[in-house]
Design an enzyme around this catalytic site. Structure first.
Site, PDB file in Angstrom:
ATOM      1  N   GLU A 269      35.479  20.148   0.580  1.00 52.94           N
ATOM      2  CA  GLU A 269      34.157  20.765   0.540  1.00 52.94           C
ATOM      3  C   GLU A 269      33.872  22.173   1.118  1.00 52.94           C
ATOM      4  OE1 GLU A 269      31.979  17.871   2.693  1.00 52.94           O
ATOM      5  OE2 GLU A 269      31.722  16.469   1.062  1.00 52.94           O
ATOM      6  N   ASP A 342      33.113   7.713   0.717  1.00 54.11           N
ATOM      7  CA  ASP A 342      32.421   8.304   1.679  1.00 54.11           C
ATOM      8  C   ASP A 342      31.671   7.608   2.450  1.00 54.11           C
ATOM      9  OD1 ASP A 342      31.511  10.527   3.402  1.00 54.11           O
ATOM     10  OD2 ASP A 342      30.553  11.451   1.880  1.00 54.11           O
ATOM     11  N   GLU A 370      24.702   7.859   8.669  1.00 50.78           N
ATOM     12  CA  GLU A 370      24.019   8.803   7.491  1.00 50.78           C
ATOM     13  C   GLU A 370      23.724   8.169   6.277  1.00 50.78           C
ATOM     14  OE1 GLU A 370      27.327  11.557   6.132  1.00 50.78           O
ATOM     15  OE2 GLU A 370      26.184  12.214   4.648  1.00 50.78           O
TER      16      GLU A 370
HETATM   17  C1  BDP Z   1      30.085  13.683   4.021  1.00 49.29           C
HETATM   18  C2  BDP Z   1      28.784  14.221   4.815  1.00 49.29           C
HETATM   19  C3  BDP Z   1      29.166  15.874   5.222  1.00 49.29           C
HETATM   20  C4  BDP Z   1      30.451  15.824   5.996  1.00 49.29           C
HETATM   21  C5  BDP Z   1      31.572  14.899   5.274  1.00 49.29           C
HETATM   22  C6  BDP Z   1      32.848  14.963   5.727  1.00 49.29           C
HETATM   23  O1  BDP Z   1      27.829  14.172   4.148  1.00 49.29           O
HETATM   24  O2  BDP Z   1      27.940  16.188   5.960  1.00 49.29           O
HETATM   25  O3  BDP Z   1      30.974  17.312   6.348  1.00 49.29           O
HETATM   26  O4  BDP Z   1      31.025  13.869   5.042  1.00 49.29           O
HETATM   27  O5  BDP Z   1      33.170  13.942   6.603  1.00 49.29           O
HETATM   28  O6  BDP Z   1      29.769  12.264   4.277  1.00 49.29           O
HETATM   29  O7  BDP Z   1      33.449  16.184   6.082  1.00 49.29           O
END
Ligand code: BDP
Length: 677
Positions: A269, A342, A370
């Protein structure tokens, strides 16, 4: 006489309506009138033992003495302990001071849950996972990524000093459930965390955590040498880069001698990583591991990686990390989210847990909700985490195999500076459950729920029994009204509270849009991950993949995760997939509506503050369940072109209305008004 009656009435009212703000968590222990006699044998004075003795002196309310003995007993590993009882006297024996502290908290927990070991009895306990770590996604400016409980307790503006009292309360709460490490900053790490200004501040934090047996860890940004220093590269094989990290680590250990190590999100990401320099994850992790090794530190290297627009995001972590198995240093642990996508309300286990053989591997759970209703919905995650442990133990796997390796587990914390720590009283149960399962993954959700309820609210059986049942239903209810039968990631585009199965604006990468995951079309619903599709099933051991690949054998809870299933596919209950989908959403609504009624039925056992606050939340959860159900079913109906089963109630909203208004956690009042008359 009259005055006395009024006075008595006044006092009794004060007792029953005593304001409760949730700040004491599960540690609402009543102080003992006369302090217990605690004797420490065989040990040098230490801050940890002082805490153990203080806790017992203050809160142990039985007669008899308690002996704390440091001793090398073979039956206990890591920081375990043995409690024995002779008559009214108890002794806690452990090979480490921390073991004695854990033993003290166990004894107090037994007292709070009316479960003190019998005369002549022995209680032996040791943690399953060696490292039991919270991950805080706290930013230096004090905001918390995916946090729903206020602002960070570790960082304000990166400069101001921390609130020592709160950090100490935090340490105590964690020690009471066996957590022994904390990563205090976000995995999307600011390189600035490694500057002196922050390290000095965190040294104070580490000093407060230490006597409670909690080591401090940091999330490190892989590009740090280039950002906070003048290096031209962060290539892990470059000697200057290696030297930079070695010196940085040395400096940290001078400040924090028991520093735990680094957590790293690399090449994920948008975060920098070794692949930016043509190197592998192993090269990157090993470079940091080498710097930490002389001091006993570890690297937790995250496997949460996925490239934009790949045909199946679920395949990627496995594809990227399996070829590297065995190439990591012994002090590296791969940190893998429980599911391949996720932190969804339900996902199958990540195949890496079955296949990684020669590298340490640790599960990462998400305690912060979340994807399960933020701080509004009650979703007791012990149920989901136990399901994970059960599934993992079905096949030969890295977590429950006897290895020489390191065992560890992480949970993304749900803690902030709100008075009740977690944003809602019920969310505290998930922090508690994480600690208890990290200590013993064989504990059941029922056991954890009932002991948490007894300590947090009331020991009355007429409260504990129905509320245990309620808590243990919440996860399935959330799955039912959000994403049943293997659906996943159909959340709103720019937050993860409400549904938006339709969200797919032009220009947004496809794997950040729900249609990528649900694949609704005129034929059916679900992602084909079989051998005719993305072949994700082949990442699982043979014993599992054969069934997963077969639409008639795949567990129905994962059906739409692994199969693009025809709308008229016959389920085990003889309903069609479409009918079953509708009925399952409705089941979720009835469960959520049931929570409101169940809570109302136990009002007499709870203080007014927490009762009314939670009642509002349960009501909102039930309304949100309707919103989810209407949004998903009305949207999917455009593809299924089939009517709702006759038993299904009419939708409360129209699809057009739902698509115009975004259901978020912070716009409830307007969402409430937004109803079809
Ligand atoms: C996702 C979240 C994000 C996190 C990412 C992670 O939306 O904010 O940075 O995972 O785990 O679920 O790195």
């Amino acid at each position: 006489m009259k005055n006395l009656t009024i006075l008595c009435l006044f006092f009794s009212l004060c007792i029953t309506t005593k304001a409760e703000d949730g700040h004491s968590l599960w540690l609402r222990m009543i102080e003992s009138k006369q302090s217990a006699t605690v004797r420490i044998d065989n040990a040098m004075p230490s801050a940890t033992l002082d805490i153990a003795a203080d806790e017992l002196e203050k809160y142990w309310r039985q007669s008899g003495n308690i002996y704390l003995q440091l001793s090398d007993i073979v039956s206990v590993e890591n920081d375990g302990f043995v409690i024995t009882r002779k008559g009214d006297n108890f002794s806690i024996t452990a090979p480490t001071e921390l073991g004695l502290l854990y033993g003290a908290y166990e004894l107090l927990r037994q007292q709070s849950t009316d479960n003190i070991i019998k005369k002549g009895g022995t209680f032996i306990s040791h943690p399953y996972f060696q490292y039991r770590i919270l991950n805080h996604w706290d930013n230096l400016n004090g905001t918390i990524e995916r946090g729903f409980a206020g602002r960070s307790i570790f960082s304000k503006d990166g400069k101001t000093s921390i609130n020592s009292k709160i950090i100490e309360e935090y340490a105590r709460a964690n020690a009471s459930i066996g957590i022994n490490g904390t990563v205090v900053n976000n995995v999307n790490a600011s390189p600035q965390i490694l500057t002196d200004a922050n390290l000095f501040r965190l040294t104070d934090v580490a000093n407060i955590l230490r006597p409670y047996g909690i080591r401090l860890y940091l999330s490190a940004n892989f590009a740090s040498p280039m950002v906070i220093d003048t290096l031209k590269t962060a290539d892990p094989l470059n000697p200057d880069v290696r030297k930079w990290w070695a010196e940085k680590v040395d400096h940290i250990y001078k400040l924090i001698p028991d520093f735990g190590g680094f957590l790293v999100k690399a090449n994920s990401e948008g975060q920098p990583g070794p692949m930016d320099f043509g190197r592998t994850h192993a090269d990157g992790a090993n470079m940091l591991a080498d710097a930490l090794q002389p001091y006993g530190g570890i690297v937790m290297w995250r496997a949460f990686v996925y490239a934009a627009d790949s045909p199946d995001r679920a395949n990627q972590a496995y594809d990227e990390f399996m070829p590297l198995d065995g190439k990591f240093r012994p002090n590296v642990i791969l940190q893998v989210k429980n599911g391949p996508i996720d932190f969804q309300p339900r996902e199958p286990v990540s195949p890496l847990f079955y296949s990684i053989r020669h590298t340490n591997i640790m599960p990462e759970f998400q305690i912060t909700q979340e994807y399960t209703g933020e701080n509004v919905h009650t979703c007791f995650l012990a149920t989901m985490w136990s399901e994970f442990f059960n599934e993992v133990s079905k096949a030969d796997n890295a977590l429950f195999r006897d290895t020489e390796g390191t065992t560890a587990i992480a949970g993304v914390a749900n803690i902030g500076d709100s008075r009740n720590w977690c944003g809602s009283d019920m969310a505290q149960a998930n922090w508690y459950a994480f600690g208890r399962l990290a200590w013993n993954p064989n504990s059941t959700d029922k056991q954890i729920a009932s002991e948490w309820l007894m300590q947090t609210f009331s020991k009355a059986p007429d409260f504990v029994e129905p509320m245990t049942t309620l808590l243990c239903q919440t996860h399935e209810a959330v799955v039912n009204y959000m994403m049943p039968m293997g659906l996943h990631h159909i959340f709103a585009g720019n937050h993860h509270y409400g549904p938006e199965p339709w969200y797919a604006p032009k220009g947004v990468r496809s794997d950040w849009t729900p249609p990528y995951y649900h694949k609704a079309d005129s034929i059916g619903l679900g992602f084909d991950r079989t051998t005719t599709g993305s072949s994700n099933v082949l990442q699982y051991p043979n014993s599992l993949s054969k069934d997963l690949n077969d639409i008639h054998k795949c567990p129905e809870k994962y059906l739409l995760y692994f199969h693009h299933t025809p709308w008229d596919f016959k389920m085990n209950n003889q309903k069609t997939m479409w009918e079953n989908l509708c009925l399952t959403y409705d089941e979720g609504i009835s469960q959520a509506e049931g929570f409101v009624k169940a809570w109302q039925s136990v009002e007499q056992f709870i203080d007014h503050e927490r009762y009314t606050h939670q009642l509002t939340l349960f009501r909102r959860q039930a309304n949100d369940a309707w919103w989810w159900r209407d949004a998903c079913l009305l949207y999917f109906q455009q593809f299924s072109k089939r009517p709702f089963p006759t038993t299904c109630p009419a939708p409360r909203h129209t699809l057009q209305e739902l698509m115009k208004f975004q259901l978020r956690m912070d716009n409830y009042t307007s969402a409430e008004k937004f109803k079809t008359p």
